[in-house]
Design a protein around this motif. Sequence first.
Motif, PDB file in Angstrom:
ATOM      1  N   ILE A 192       0.842  -1.205   0.000  1.00  0.00           N
ATOM      2  CA  ILE A 192       0.000   0.000   0.000  1.00  0.00           C
ATOM      3  C   ILE A 192       0.875   1.252   0.000  1.00  0.00           C
ATOM      4  O   ILE A 192       0.588   2.232  -0.686  1.00  0.00           O
ATOM      5  CB  ILE A 192      -0.966  -0.023   1.219  1.00  0.00           C
ATOM      6  N   ASP A 198      11.565   2.890   5.073  1.00  0.00           N
ATOM      7  CA  ASP A 198      11.346   1.443   5.155  1.00  0.00           C
ATOM      8  C   ASP A 198      12.609   0.781   5.688  1.00  0.00           C
ATOM      9  O   ASP A 198      13.712   1.309   5.565  1.00  0.00           O
ATOM     10  CB  ASP A 198      10.985   0.865   3.784  1.00  0.00           C
ATOM     11  N   VAL A 199      12.434  -0.415   6.263  1.00  0.00           N
ATOM     12  CA  VAL A 199      13.561  -1.177   6.793  1.00  0.00           C
ATOM     13  C   VAL A 199      14.195  -2.049   5.713  1.00  0.00           C
ATOM     14  O   VAL A 199      15.329  -2.516   5.885  1.00  0.00           O
ATOM     15  CB  VAL A 199      13.087  -2.044   7.986  1.00  0.00           C
ATOM     16  N   ASN A 237      11.393  -0.687  14.638  1.00  0.00           N
ATOM     17  CA  ASN A 237      11.478  -1.537  15.828  1.00  0.00           C
ATOM     18  C   ASN A 237      12.408  -0.928  16.875  1.00  0.00           C
ATOM     19  O   ASN A 237      12.302  -1.232  18.053  1.00  0.00           O
ATOM     20  CB  ASN A 237      11.968  -2.931  15.421  1.00  0.00           C
ATOM     21  N   ALA A 241       3.531   1.551   8.190  1.00  0.00           N
ATOM     22  CA  ALA A 241       4.309   0.299   8.273  1.00  0.00           C
ATOM     23  C   ALA A 241       3.635  -0.695   9.210  1.00  0.00           C
ATOM     24  O   ALA A 241       2.940  -0.314  10.151  1.00  0.00           O
ATOM     25  CB  ALA A 241       5.715   0.595   8.790  1.00  0.00           C
ATOM     26  N   CYS A 242       3.848  -1.963   8.932  1.00  0.00           N
ATOM     27  CA  CYS A 242       3.314  -2.976   9.849  1.00  0.00           C
ATOM     28  C   CYS A 242       4.054  -4.289   9.698  1.00  0.00           C
ATOM     29  O   CYS A 242       4.701  -4.543   8.689  1.00  0.00           O
ATOM     30  CB  CYS A 242       1.833  -3.235   9.596  1.00  0.00           C
ATOM     31  N   ILE A 243       3.954  -5.089  10.756  1.00  0.00           N
ATOM     32  CA  ILE A 243       4.203  -6.521  10.631  1.00  0.00           C
ATOM     33  C   ILE A 243       2.915  -7.199  11.083  1.00  0.00           C
ATOM     34  O   ILE A 243       2.104  -6.593  11.795  1.00  0.00           O
ATOM     35  CB  ILE A 243       5.429  -7.006  11.434  1.00  0.00           C
ATOM     36  N   ALA A 280      -4.973   1.990  10.021  1.00  0.00           N
ATOM     37  CA  ALA A 280      -5.471   0.978  10.961  1.00  0.00           C
ATOM     38  C   ALA A 280      -5.859  -0.265  10.172  1.00  0.00           C
ATOM     39  O   ALA A 280      -5.156  -0.647   9.228  1.00  0.00           O
ATOM     40  CB  ALA A 280      -6.645   1.572  11.749  1.00  0.00           C
ATOM     41  N   SER A 281      -6.973  -0.889  10.509  1.00  0.00           N
ATOM     42  CA  SER A 281      -7.367  -2.114   9.790  1.00  0.00           C
ATOM     43  C   SER A 281      -8.794  -2.512  10.133  1.00  0.00           C
ATOM     44  O   SER A 281      -9.257  -2.318  11.265  1.00  0.00           O
ATOM     45  CB  SER A 281      -6.422  -3.258  10.178  1.00  0.00           C
ATOM     46  N   TYR A 297      -1.509  -8.012  16.316  1.00  0.00           N
ATOM     47  CA  TYR A 297      -1.754  -7.056  15.225  1.00  0.00           C
ATOM     48  C   TYR A 297      -2.970  -6.182  15.545  1.00  0.00           C
ATOM     49  O   TYR A 297      -2.909  -4.949  15.476  1.00  0.00           O
ATOM     50  CB  TYR A 297      -1.964  -7.863  13.940  1.00  0.00           C
ATOM     51  N   GLY A 319      -9.952  -2.465   4.173  1.00  0.00           N
ATOM     52  CA  GLY A 319     -10.506  -3.814   4.249  1.00  0.00           C
ATOM     53  C   GLY A 319      -9.433  -4.797   3.839  1.00  0.00           C
ATOM     54  O   GLY A 319      -8.298  -4.729   4.327  1.00  0.00           O
ATOM     55  N   ALA A 320      -9.765  -5.709   2.975  1.00  0.00           N
ATOM     56  CA  ALA A 320      -8.770  -6.669   2.495  1.00  0.00           C
ATOM     57  C   ALA A 320      -8.255  -6.191   1.143  1.00  0.00           C
ATOM     58  O   ALA A 320      -9.008  -6.117   0.172  1.00  0.00           O
ATOM     59  CB  ALA A 320      -9.419  -8.043   2.353  1.00  0.00           C
ATOM     60  N   LEU A 376       1.518  -8.702   1.263  1.00  0.00           N
ATOM     61  CA  LEU A 376       1.181  -9.119   2.637  1.00  0.00           C
ATOM     62  C   LEU A 376       0.060 -10.155   2.594  1.00  0.00           C
ATOM     63  O   LEU A 376       0.139 -11.207   3.223  1.00  0.00           O
ATOM     64  CB  LEU A 376       0.736  -7.890   3.442  1.00  0.00           C
TER      65      LEU A 376
HETATM   66  N1  NAD Z   1      -3.064  -5.403   2.755  1.00  0.00           N
HETATM   67  C1  NAD Z   1      -4.192  -5.441   3.435  1.00  0.00           C
HETATM   68  O1  NAD Z   1      -5.144  -6.167   3.093  1.00  0.00           O
HETATM   69  C2  NAD Z   1      -4.387  -4.565   4.628  1.00  0.00           C
HETATM   70  C3  NAD Z   1      -5.627  -4.605   5.285  1.00  0.00           C
HETATM   71  C4  NAD Z   1      -5.825  -3.801   6.398  1.00  0.00           C
HETATM   72  C5  NAD Z   1      -4.830  -2.946   6.822  1.00  0.00           C
HETATM   73  N2  NAD Z   1      -3.653  -2.927   6.175  1.00  0.00           N
HETATM   74  C6  NAD Z   1      -2.640  -1.998   6.690  1.00  0.00           C
HETATM   75  O2  NAD Z   1      -2.070  -1.249   5.624  1.00  0.00           O
HETATM   76  C7  NAD Z   1      -0.700  -0.946   5.934  1.00  0.00           C
HETATM   77  C8  NAD Z   1       0.201  -1.386   4.789  1.00  0.00           C
HETATM   78  O3  NAD Z   1       0.007  -2.779   4.579  1.00  0.00           O
HETATM   79  P1  NAD Z   1       0.610  -3.520   3.311  1.00  0.00           P
HETATM   80  O4  NAD Z   1      -0.410  -4.492   2.870  1.00  0.00           O
HETATM   81  O5  NAD Z   1       1.152  -2.522   2.352  1.00  0.00           O
HETATM   82  O6  NAD Z   1       1.805  -4.318   4.019  1.00  0.00           O
HETATM   83  P2  NAD Z   1       3.268  -4.658   3.443  1.00  0.00           P
HETATM   84  O7  NAD Z   1       3.793  -5.770   4.275  1.00  0.00           O
HETATM   85  O8  NAD Z   1       3.215  -4.838   1.973  1.00  0.00           O
HETATM   86  O9  NAD Z   1       4.076  -3.328   3.762  1.00  0.00           O
HETATM   87  C9  NAD Z   1       4.529  -3.023   5.059  1.00  0.00           C
HETATM   88  C10 NAD Z   1       5.853  -2.313   4.909  1.00  0.00           C
HETATM   89  O10 NAD Z   1       6.320  -2.012   6.239  1.00  0.00           O
HETATM   90  C11 NAD Z   1       7.715  -2.241   6.233  1.00  0.00           C
HETATM   91  N3  NAD Z   1       8.203  -2.506   7.585  1.00  0.00           N
HETATM   92  C12 NAD Z   1       8.005  -3.634   8.324  1.00  0.00           C
HETATM   93  N4  NAD Z   1       8.714  -3.572   9.460  1.00  0.00           N
HETATM   94  C13 NAD Z   1       9.353  -2.365   9.458  1.00  0.00           C
HETATM   95  C14 NAD Z   1      10.249  -1.729  10.353  1.00  0.00           C
HETATM   96  N5  NAD Z   1      10.681  -2.350  11.466  1.00  0.00           N
HETATM   97  N6  NAD Z   1      10.705  -0.499  10.055  1.00  0.00           N
HETATM   98  C15 NAD Z   1      10.327   0.115   8.904  1.00  0.00           C
HETATM   99  N7  NAD Z   1       9.490  -0.440   7.991  1.00  0.00           N
HETATM  100  C16 NAD Z   1       9.016  -1.685   8.277  1.00  0.00           C
HETATM  101  C17 NAD Z   1       7.920  -3.463   5.343  1.00  0.00           C
HETATM  102  O11 NAD Z   1       9.264  -3.593   4.892  1.00  0.00           O
HETATM  103  C18 NAD Z   1       6.939  -3.192   4.229  1.00  0.00           C
HETATM  104  O12 NAD Z   1       7.522  -2.519   3.148  1.00  0.00           O
HETATM  105  C19 NAD Z   1      -0.398  -1.651   7.253  1.00  0.00           C
HETATM  106  O13 NAD Z   1      -0.531  -0.759   8.315  1.00  0.00           O
HETATM  107  C20 NAD Z   1      -1.460  -2.729   7.335  1.00  0.00           C
HETATM  108  O14 NAD Z   1      -1.743  -3.107   8.652  1.00  0.00           O
HETATM  109  C21 NAD Z   1      -3.399  -3.711   5.083  1.00  0.00           C
END
Ligand code: NAD
Length: 257
Positions: A19, A38-39, A70, A96-98, A146-147, A160, A191-192, A197
């Motif tokens: 995203i 980004d990390v 982190n 960012a998220c894990i 958020a989510s 999470y 949403g999804a 990810l």
């Molecule tokens: N994809 C979905 O369906 C979905 C749904 C609901 C919410 N979200 C939210 O949207 C946001 C983006 O999600 P996404 O799908 O792009 O995830 P993604 O995993 O593709 O991207 C997350 C990014 O965060 C970076 N990251 C992780 N740990 C890090 C750290 N320690 N320091 C710096 N960067 C770090 C990763 O390298 C990655 O590039 C998140 O907050 C996620 O919770 C996503």
Amino acid sequence: MQTDMTGKVALVTGGAGGIGEFICERLAQAGGTVLMLDVDSSKADQTLNRLRDRLGDTAQRVQFVLGDLNDLQATDQLAQDLVKRHGAIDVLINNACINPLGPLDEAGIEEFERTQRINSHSGFVLARAIVPSMKKKGAGWIVNIASITFNGGWGDFVPYVHSKGAIVGMTRSMARELGPFNIRVNAISPGAIPTELERQVWAHKLEEYTQFILDHQSLKRRIEPQEIAQTVHYLCCEASSGITGQNLSVDGGWWMH
Ligand SMILES: NC(=O)c1ccc[n+]([C@@H]2O[C@H](COP(=O)([O-])OP(=O)(O)OC[C@H]3O[C@@H](n4cnc5c(N)ncnc54)[C@H](O)[C@@H]3O)[C@@H](O)[C@H]2O)c1
């Protein structure tokens, strides 16, 4: 209506991700200077290459910043350095998220704490360091990603979802405190969204998962990352001038509140 971001500096955490890439793209297209934090530097290289292909010269407005959220002390220092280097950060997107997945009784304490640090505590640390520069400029925009998992409550996601609840709470409290300084703070609950990810988390039953999503959404198509990015842009420009403290669902009409 003012949607141009020329002259504004935006920091997007997790900017190299599924995203984040489209948030960086959208804010750069709107004229902003975008700091893609980004990390993962090899993922960031690939993301920047795709942005160059799609945006041409406009991609020069996106700069990669290596940072590990982190490590909260290092994140604080990095944010202060970025403010010094750029004069101010006008827009902060905590994205960012894990996403560790599994039953509660198998979740490790360190993994739980790491999830909070990256997904929510870093948002506090970054805002704390950046808000003084927003106050000086008399304006600022913070968007916390958020989510839907917080809105609806999902099992096997406790660390999470805990972090997502925290950033929704933080959004409301910051909006109250910072509103008098013309700083708007909102959250978006995707949403999804089909990203890497999702492919990783649901690899074992992707087709079944996709059907589950379409059964629950009102709109019978997948919601794309560009649709999250355009909502981020909306919340960071005059088009949304009266909105702060809100958690906006972009989930195809899945969760209604
Ligand atoms: N994809 C979905 O369906 C979905 C749904 C609901 C919410 N979200 C939210 O949207 C946001 C983006 O999600 P996404 O799908 O792009 O995830 P993604 O995993 O593709 O991207 C997350 C990014 O965060 C970076 N990251 C992780 N740990 C890090 C750290 N320690 N320091 C710096 N960067 C770090 C990763 O390298 C990655 O590039 C998140 O907050 C996620 O919770 C996503």
